[in-house]
Structure formats: C-alpha cells, structure tokens
Motif scaffolding. Structure first.
Motif, short mmCIF file in Angstrom:
data_model
loop_
_atom_site.label_atom_id
_atom_site.label_comp_id
_atom_site.label_asym_id
_atom_site.label_seq_id
_atom_site.Cartn_x
_atom_site.Cartn_y
_atom_site.Cartn_z
N ARG A 75 28.70 -74.00 73.75
CA ARG A 75 28.64 -75.15 74.62
C ARG A 75 29.88 -75.15 75.50
N THR B 70 21.87 -73.79 66.41
CA THR B 70 20.50 -74.02 66.89
C THR B 70 19.57 -73.96 65.68
N THR C 65 24.76 -71.37 69.72
CA THR C 65 24.98 -71.33 71.17
C THR C 65 26.44 -71.66 71.43
#
Length: 125
Positions: A120, A107, A118
């Motif tokens: 996913r 990010t 993050t």
C-alpha cells in the motif's frame, strides 16, 4: 526552637525545588515567599494558651503552607514548556508527488483465507 526553625525552612523552600530545577525562578520565589510569610507569621505571633488558640497556628503554620505546597507542585511547568518555541514551519508548495507512506497489507479470498500480500502506497500531490 530549633525544630520550629527547621520546620519553617523546610516548609518554605522544599516544595519549590522542582520549580528551581526546571528554571521557573519567578514561580519558585513567589510560592516560597507566600509559604514563608505564612509560616513565619504563625511562628512569631503569640497566640495565647486557651483552648481556642490552636486555630491561628494551625491555619497559618500548617494548612496554608501545605495547600500552597500542593498547588506549587501541581502547577510546576515542564522544562519544555519554559523553552522558547520556534514558530511552526510553513508547508512548502508541493511540486509533484510526495510519498507519505508505504506499508504491506494482506489479501484474502472470499472464504477469508490468506492468499498473498499487497504493498500500500500513500502519496501527497
């Protein structure tokens, strides 16, 4: 004469070695028979001794077998192509959610500076 017999044997059998190894016996026999017939025909026929007598032995004894050898080696199938194939498995009806992928992703802020990460998650339902 021995050199001619050795040439005939090499031109007949050697290019089909790959087909024999992978198990394509029919293809190896067909190409070997075609090359053998061409080379033996060129060896057995008396072509004469004039200046134009080189064409028959050249085409039947060299050009045709070399062309067939190139085609034989270029079209040799892979071993997995000759293996019997199982029918593709039918997709089972999905019951609920199935996770198909999980990967980290960076990010960034408005200035494109790294600010964290993050996780996913990809799912199928």
């Amino acid at each position: 004469m021995p050199a001619l017999v050795i040439y005939d044997a090499i031109m007949t059998g050697a290019p089909s070695t790959a087909r024999w190894v992978v198990g394509d016996v029919n293809g190896a026999l067909i190409f070997s028979a075609l090359r053998g017939a061409s080379v033996i025909t060129a060896s057995v026929i008396g072509w004469g001794n004039d200046n134009s007598s080189w064409m028959g032995p050249f085409f039947l004894g060299f050009l045709t077998p070399v062309t067939l050898a190139i085609v034989d080696m270029a079209t040799t199938p892979h071993r997995e192509d000759l293996a019997p194939h199982d029918p593709p498995a039918r997709p089972q009806a999905s019951r609920g959610f199935t996770i198909t992928g999980l990967a980290p992703a960076p990010t960034t802020d408005a200035l494109n500076h790294f600010t964290g990460a993050t996780l996913r998650l990809s799912m199928q339902f």
